[in-house]
Design an enzyme around this catalytic site. Structure first.
Site, PDB file in Angstrom:
ATOM      1  CG  ASN B 205      -0.208  -0.244   2.495  1.00 15.04           C
ATOM      2  OD1 ASN B 205       0.969   0.076   2.609  1.00 15.04           O
ATOM      3  ND2 ASN B 205      -0.882  -0.812   3.473  1.00 15.04           N
ATOM      4  CG  LEU B 208       5.867   9.555  -5.199  1.00 16.50           C
ATOM      5  CD1 LEU B 208       7.378   9.464  -5.053  1.00 16.50           C
ATOM      6  CD2 LEU B 208       5.539  10.137  -6.559  1.00 16.50           C
ATOM      7  CD  GLU B 209      -2.395   9.169  -5.174  1.00 20.37           C
ATOM      8  OE1 GLU B 209      -2.947   8.073  -5.259  1.00 20.37           O
ATOM      9  OE2 GLU B 209      -2.778  10.062  -4.403  1.00 20.37           O
ATOM     10  CG  HIS B 334      -0.289   6.721   9.326  1.00 19.17           C
ATOM     11  ND1 HIS B 334      -0.537   7.446   8.186  1.00 19.17           N
ATOM     12  CD2 HIS B 334       0.224   5.552   8.920  1.00 19.17           C
ATOM     13  CE1 HIS B 334      -0.190   6.733   7.134  1.00 19.17           C
ATOM     14  NE2 HIS B 334       0.269   5.581   7.544  1.00 19.17           N
ATOM     15  CG  ASN B 335       1.520   2.310  11.758  1.00 21.76           C
ATOM     16  OD1 ASN B 335       0.389   2.733  11.792  1.00 21.76           O
ATOM     17  ND2 ASN B 335       1.851   1.217  11.108  1.00 21.76           N
ATOM     18  CG  MET B 386      -4.652   5.886  -6.797  1.00 22.30           C
ATOM     19  SD  MET B 386      -3.865   4.771  -7.949  1.00 22.30           S
ATOM     20  CE  MET B 386      -4.607   3.227  -7.454  1.00 22.30           C
ATOM     21  CB  SER B 390      -4.998  12.722  -0.599  1.00 23.88           C
ATOM     22  OG  SER B 390      -4.719  11.495  -1.226  1.00 23.88           O
ATOM     23  CG  HIS B 408      -4.269   5.781   8.810  1.00 22.00           C
ATOM     24  ND1 HIS B 408      -5.440   5.122   9.026  1.00 22.00           N
ATOM     25  CD2 HIS B 408      -3.432   4.874   8.239  1.00 22.00           C
ATOM     26  CE1 HIS B 408      -5.314   3.878   8.621  1.00 22.00           C
ATOM     27  NE2 HIS B 408      -4.121   3.706   8.135  1.00 22.00           N
TER      28      HIS B 408
END
Lengths: 150, 455
Positions: B205, B208-209, B334-335, B386, B390, B408
């Protein structure tokens, strides 16, 4: 060596069941399942390099868990995936005072090669072998259910 | 083993509570933050796991679950719990195997009109600059000794070595370098597993976008402007963590905790993945130090990736990253578990807050928010799918009720196998290309087996 991926156990991750007539067969089929979660068509992984793996644990269950962790270790550390295994598992009895405990020792030669994106179809990465819903059974056959964190 | 579905008491339209009478040993209620619709989509293991968390020694107030909660190991993904740092526990299952999995967002001064004609070239360049996939190795080789410095210093080390801008540090949660990180608490095995993966995106998961800021989605236009966003702008968001290094740290300490939890500390938990140790014990402290090394590795990893992104844009657009105003907006984890001061029943206490698939969301004025954003609240990066986009959000004082934590951006509506049956990777990629030219299967693996992402 039979193993199959099963659906619906943990929504976000990959679960497999594996079995073997012997403990060694169970270990081999489980290792193949872990690798097959990452790489499609295991037959394309050639036995070009080998690694010797020696492990010890208090139970067969913990030994299997450690062994599967090793598969992930070599995937990251050396970029190697395996497809052939020569496995021996021995029980070692050790006396601790009045208490007699067993330890299980694994010796394995694992053969495979570096991941090559041109040759191997990479499916996904496996981060860890979880203990979540880890079921280990010794009946007529050895059986295990494992959830992989991906 | 699935328990009966608990009764969910409605506290508000978005808070649902499970009473401690639901399960033996629950010390506090479970609280799920969710709309009714999202609640209906949560898999039922979430309830079981959340109520297991509520049984942990020293848990304070509630076991929380965020709106994108789904079943994990030990804690659900989206699980949040705080323990008193004096007499509470620390649990690797409350952090996850991918320690400091997180998000980073960088802006540019380019618009979609500048980028569209060069999109394929840009994507190919980024793909070449940033190793991705299983077995992706770092472009820059570090020795094991250098790696030990990286895991103790995080982003700070990278910037000092020229892999970033000084300002990146103050735009990263905890300045990209957490305290209590001691490489002596880390196994040689973890170092061997991760030292060649700094600056790699990974697989699954992680992604890069290249993203397009749409005017209609700028809800708070004033704040967006202040933070450097404008309509039709191109920004880059990416998601990854501490790679094999963090996975091994978690694996090592889970094994250790399973050995000592009952025999040494006389603690029993309902699920092996909830293995824990007293925070102040040797094992608890060692894990905290090793986990913080993995937190630093996560920040350093994203710092090197940012460096590769800036180089890629500079190469394609013929201008320096400075000229392209490629300022990092924020980086958020987030972890992790962290030591934080919170108000508990009117008194300030030091807590060890576990966030697993949950993002810090500190409100205005809090010390955890960097000076640049302190008046506005902590920037929060929520990765969407996608197709749906976001979000960049700001923390509010209201988040106090969840130890300043929010979602998250994951969620699961379909299992991996169902998704594979429902979507063909190549078809999905073609459909997406038709709909939105900007998306190309830059990391084709992501399309290969997955159509959704989670933690």
């Amino acid at each position: 060596m039979p193993y199959k991926f099963i659906d619906g156990v943990v929504v976000a991750d990959i679960t497999f069941e594996a079995s073997g007539d012997t403990l060694e067969e169970l270990f081999e089929s489980s290792a193949n399942a872990v690798t097959n979660a990452m790489i499609d068509k295991l037959e394309r992984i050639e036995a070009k390099e080998e690694r010797k793996i020696t492990l010890e644990a208090e139970t067969e269950e913990k030994l299997l868990h450690k062994f599967l962790d090793e598969i992930l270790f070599y995937k990251d550390a050396d970029n190697i995936v395996f497809s052939k295994y020569k496995i021996k598992i021995k029980e070692k009895k050790a006396a601790h005072g009045c208490d007699e405990r067993s330890n299980f020792i694994l010796e394995c030669i694992a053969k495979g090669e570096e991941i090559d994106n041109a040759k191997h179809t990479v499916l996904t990465d496996v981060k860890a072998v979880s203990w979540h819903m880890f079921k280990f059974e010794k009946g007529k056959q050895w059986k295990v259910q494992v959830v992989l964190d991906v | 083993m699935e328990s009966k579905k608990p009764e969910l008491k409605k506290i508000t339209d978005y808070i649902w509570e499970i009473d401690p009478s639901y399960k033996d040993g629950m010390k506090v209620p479970g609280r799920i933050y969710s709309s009714k619709k999202l609640l209906g989509q949560m898999d039922t293991h979430v309830y079981d796991q959340l109520t297991n968390v509520a049984t942990l020694p020293g848990i304070i107030d509630y076991a929380f679950c965020m709106p994108d909660g789904h079943s994990g190991y030990g804690f659900p993904i989206g699980g949040v719990a705080a323990f008193d740092s004096n007499d509470g526990v620390i649990s690797p299952g409350g952090i996850g195997f991918d320690i400091n999995c997180g998000m980073r967002l960088v802006r540019t001064n380019l618009t979609i009109h500048d980028v569209k004609p060069k999109i394929r070239e840009l994507v190919n360049t980024l793909f070449a600059n940033i190793p991705a996939g299983v077995g992706g190795k770092s472009k820059t080789r570090f020795s094991k000794d250098e790696f030990k410095k990286i895991i103790e210093l995080g982003s700070r080390w990278c910037v000092e070595k020229g892999y970033g801008w000084e300002e990146d540090i103050e735009r990263t949660e905890m300045n990209g370098s957490v305290e209590y990180a001691d490489s002596a608490a880390v196994s040689e095995k973890a170092i061997s597993r991760g030292f060649n993966q700094v600056g790699t995106l990974g697989s699954g998961n992680h992604y890069l976008e290249i993203q397009h800021v749409k005017e209609e989605n700028l809800v708070d236009k004033e704040l967006a402007k202040k933070w450097g966003l404008f309509p039709d702008q191109i920004v880059v968001m990416f998601h990854c963590g501490s790679r094999g290094f963090g996975h091994q740290v978690a694996t090592d300490y889970l094994e250790l905790f399973l050995q000592v939890m009952e025999s040494k500390y006389k603690m029993k938990v309902l699920d092996r993945e909830l293995a824990c140790a007293p925070f102040q014990s040797k094992e608890g402290q060692d894990y905290f130090k090793a986990m913080n090394c993995a937190v630093n590795m996560g920040f350093a990893n994203r710092q090197l990736i940012l460096h590769g992104i800036r180089q890629g844009f500079a190469q394609i657009f013929g201008k320096s990253a400075e000229e392209l105003e490629m300022h990092q907006i924020y980086d958020i984890c987030h972890n992790r578990a962290s030591l934080e001061k919170h108000e508990v029943h009117g008194k300030t206490k030091e807590l060890i807050v576990h966030r697993k698939g949950a993002t810090g969301a500190f409100g205005p004025g809090r010390i955890e928010v960097p000076p640049l954003y302190r008046n506005d609240g902590q920037p929060i990066l929520i990765g969407g799918s996608m197709e749906t986009g976001s979000w960049l959000l700001a923390g509010t004082e209201e988040a106090k009720q969840t130890w300043y934590t929010t979602a998250h951006g994951s969620g699961r509506v379909m299992s991996r196998a169902q998704a594979t049956r429902t979507y063909r990777g190549d078809q999905l990629q073609r459909d997406m290309e038709k709909k939105r030219n900007l998306h190309k299967g830059c990391f084709s693996e992501r399309f290969g087996r997955r159509s959704r992402r989670c933690i």
